[in-house]
Design a protein around this motif. Sequence first.
Motif, PDB file in Angstrom:
ATOM      1  N   PHE A   1       6.293   4.043  10.994  1.00 40.24           N
ATOM      2  CA  PHE A   1       5.966   3.361  12.281  1.00 40.24           C
ATOM      3  C   PHE A   1       7.116   3.015  13.002  1.00 40.24           C
ATOM      4  CE2 PHE A   1       1.574   2.059  10.021  1.00 40.24           C
ATOM      5  CZ  PHE A   1       1.262   3.021  10.202  1.00 40.24           C
TER       6      PHE A   1
ATOM      7  N   LYS B   1       3.390   9.248  12.515  1.00 32.80           N
ATOM      8  CA  LYS B   1       2.349   9.448  11.525  1.00 32.80           C
ATOM      9  C   LYS B   1       2.589  10.524  10.399  1.00 32.80           C
ATOM     10  CE  LYS B   1      -0.356   6.709  14.270  1.00 32.80           C
ATOM     11  NZ  LYS B   1      -1.649   5.950  14.227  1.00 32.80           N
TER      12      LYS B   1
ATOM     13  N   ARG C   1       5.087   6.070   6.679  1.00 29.25           N
ATOM     14  CA  ARG C   1       3.687   6.638   6.671  1.00 29.25           C
ATOM     15  C   ARG C   1       3.629   8.019   6.042  1.00 29.25           C
ATOM     16  NH1 ARG C   1      -0.514   8.352   5.807  1.00 29.25           N
ATOM     17  NH2 ARG C   1      -2.338   8.225   6.974  1.00 29.25           N
TER      18      ARG C   1
ATOM     19  N   ARG D   1       1.405   8.279  17.452  1.00 29.30           N
ATOM     20  CA  ARG D   1       0.398   7.393  18.244  1.00 29.30           C
ATOM     21  C   ARG D   1       0.221   7.649  19.565  1.00 29.30           C
ATOM     22  NH1 ARG D   1      -0.664   2.013  20.389  1.00 29.30           N
ATOM     23  NH2 ARG D   1       1.508   1.321  19.422  1.00 29.30           N
TER      24      ARG D   1
ATOM     25  N   ASN E   1      -5.208   6.765  -0.518  1.00 31.07           N
ATOM     26  CA  ASN E   1      -4.771   7.269   0.946  1.00 31.07           C
ATOM     27  C   ASN E   1      -4.534   8.674   0.805  1.00 31.07           C
ATOM     28  OD1 ASN E   1      -4.940   4.765   2.124  1.00 31.07           O
ATOM     29  ND2 ASN E   1      -3.331   3.935   1.016  1.00 31.07           N
TER      30      ASN E   1
ATOM     31  N   ARG F   1      10.086  -0.377   9.203  1.00 33.97           N
ATOM     32  CA  ARG F   1       8.800  -0.407   9.109  1.00 33.97           C
ATOM     33  C   ARG F   1       8.093   0.396   8.042  1.00 33.97           C
ATOM     34  NH1 ARG F   1       6.042  -1.193  15.041  1.00 33.97           N
ATOM     35  NH2 ARG F   1       4.463  -1.257  13.565  1.00 33.97           N
ATOM     36  N   THR F   2       6.575   0.389   8.115  1.00 29.81           N
ATOM     37  CA  THR F   2       6.120   1.119   7.196  1.00 29.81           C
ATOM     38  C   THR F   2       6.560   2.759   7.232  1.00 29.81           C
ATOM     39  OG1 THR F   2       4.073  -0.109   7.166  1.00 29.81           O
ATOM     40  CG2 THR F   2       3.621   2.440   6.879  1.00 29.81           C
TER      41      THR F   2
ATOM     42  N   ARG G   1       0.868  -1.193  -0.024  1.00 31.37           N
ATOM     43  CA  ARG G   1       0.055  -0.041  -0.016  1.00 31.37           C
ATOM     44  C   ARG G   1       0.949   1.262   0.115  1.00 31.37           C
ATOM     45  NH1 ARG G   1      -2.483  -0.813   5.495  1.00 31.37           N
ATOM     46  NH2 ARG G   1      -4.432  -1.329   4.169  1.00 31.37           N
TER      47      ARG G   1
ATOM     48  N   GLY H   1       4.055   1.072   2.667  1.00 32.17           N
ATOM     49  CA  GLY H   1       4.160  -0.172   3.795  1.00 32.17           C
ATOM     50  C   GLY H   1       5.115  -1.086   3.215  1.00 32.17           C
TER      51      GLY H   1
ATOM     52  N   TRP I   1       1.218   5.184   1.040  1.00 35.58           N
ATOM     53  CA  TRP I   1       0.425   5.797   1.880  1.00 35.58           C
ATOM     54  C   TRP I   1       0.473   7.471   1.630  1.00 35.58           C
ATOM     55  CZ3 TRP I   1      -2.718   4.495   5.937  1.00 35.58           C
ATOM     56  CH2 TRP I   1      -2.572   3.263   6.413  1.00 35.58           C
TER      57      TRP I   1
ATOM     58  N   LYS J   1      -2.883  12.253  14.017  1.00 36.70           N
ATOM     59  CA  LYS J   1      -2.742  11.550  12.779  1.00 36.70           C
ATOM     60  C   LYS J   1      -1.960  12.345  12.007  1.00 36.70           C
ATOM     61  CE  LYS J   1      -5.506   8.199  13.005  1.00 36.70           C
ATOM     62  NZ  LYS J   1      -5.015   6.687  13.000  1.00 36.70           N
TER      63      LYS J   1
ATOM     64  N   ASP K   1      -4.266   9.730  19.495  1.00 38.67           N
ATOM     65  CA  ASP K   1      -3.304   9.667  18.358  1.00 38.67           C
ATOM     66  C   ASP K   1      -3.214  11.032  17.525  1.00 38.67           C
ATOM     67  OD1 ASP K   1      -4.169   7.076  18.999  1.00 38.67           O
ATOM     68  OD2 ASP K   1      -3.637   6.369  17.055  1.00 38.67           O
TER      69      ASP K   1
ATOM     70  N   GLU L   1       4.706   4.769  16.553  1.00 38.50           N
ATOM     71  CA  GLU L   1       4.660   5.043  15.133  1.00 38.50           C
ATOM     72  C   GLU L   1       4.636   6.604  15.161  1.00 38.50           C
ATOM     73  OE1 GLU L   1       2.986   2.099  16.788  1.00 38.50           O
ATOM     74  OE2 GLU L   1       1.252   2.332  15.432  1.00 38.50           O
TER      75      GLU L   1
END
Lengths: 160, 346
Positions: free
Chosen positions: B85, B115, B69, B131, B314, B66-67, B20, B38, B22, B160, B158, B113
């Motif tokens: 993340f 964001k 974002r 988060r 997204n 990790r992802t 995905r 991701g 983002w 965002k 969180d 994470e």
Amino acid sequence: MTDKLLNANPVVYDVGTISNRARRPEDEDESVADPFDAEEIFDLIRHINDPEHPLTLEQLNVTQPELVAVDNDSSHVLVQFTPTIPHCSMATLIGLCIRVRLLRSLPDRFKVDIRVSEGSHQSEHAVNKQLNDKERVAAALENSHLLEVVNQCLLTAVEK
Amino acid sequence: MDERGSRLELVAELTGHTDRVWCISWHPTIPLFASCSGDKSVRLWKLDGGNGTWSCVSVLDDAHKRTIRSCAFSPDGRLLATASFDASTAVWERDESTGDWECIATLEGHENEVKSVSWSASGSLLSTCSRDKSIWIWEVVGESDFECLSVLQEHEQDVKMIKWHPNEEVLASASYDDTIKIWREDDDDWYCSDTLKGHGSTVWAVDFDQTGNMLASVSDDRTLKFWQRRAPDDNNSALGYRQDPKWHCIATLPEHHSRTIYSVAWSKVHGRVATTGADNCIRIIEQVQPTTTDMPTFTVATTLIEPHGHSDINSAQWCPLDREGLGSLLATAGDDGAVRVWRYAS
């Protein structure tokens, strides 16, 4: 997982071992489009193991066929589930297991909403919000420990 | 619905990400943008002016575990920040001799994470949110040094997304606690100058208009809201209170998308707003300036259904370049792992 079970003596329900679906003539006909229905979705999640007990979600009456709704045309699935106790701290984990099971089984076109059934949990709003936040779900599934727990719960569902 | 003959035409379909996608961030001075995924990588896509084709010119994949974002180019285009993340934010610089992007700094401090990441208009401040409910404001103090000036912890859940004002040192934050907060500085002290309430669920994204006097926000409640900044109340200043402008909701488009709305982008070139979400649609909104009142109204000019197939979209971002029609380009990122470039034609 805590050593002390949250609900040490859950009520265990009698369930059939195989799908209750009666076979119809059109099931054998390859030319007939076979839309997804609630029974089929229920079959995917009924055998998921409870995170705390060696019992399935169906045996604990956490999942019920009546709480699954499918709109095949608009590619929407709504699964509600009922935690065994209203302060169940496993509710988000159970919901995550259901989500992952459907994520791995259903075609991409389906949008899935997962909720605890109305009035069944004291933090209903918070649990529902978390279960349907794709960013939180994505982050949770990158947590290898959590993913391992989810996969353990799903073993029984996949073997069936 | 008033579709008014405008449309989005597909310019390029860009594949390469294996998970995905983002977020998208355009470069401020050349026709190039970054996408993050991701799959833990950032890809840079560039327009070849000669033949008009888009292609991947760089893959940045060795900084995050990790992802990734969120990503954001600095206002001068020299630096790219990526939020992951994995709780870290990386800052990349392009080596002019080799053309490669190198990670020159890793900002750590968030508990979990990260964001979103955003640069202030001057490029001297960088902000991240997580988060862990906090927003960190970092100052660029040297070639590759970043110093944390402030940790803002007033959101209840969180955070965002964060977005700096287009020309002032004012920051907007969107949260899982259903609110938007506006942050300002007073003598090295960052404080929340306004809390915008009205959304019924998680606020996923915000963006300012070109003047910075209006803000658009989108939410899990499926509405798009427009907010306008107004001068402070005279009574307050007479009483010696801080004289902060307050934001008022001036328009709400209910059921603007049929599922969660993830992205909103307000073009600084032509003023159109693009929104995308989990209903697989892109919508373009135009502002209608009325003649009799000072309250603007908003109308949907175009809806594109399933531009990324069955996938959630997204992010959608307008090209910021006001030349050669480039401002009409919109880049979108989907759960299908694809990035697409569209041209808006009215």
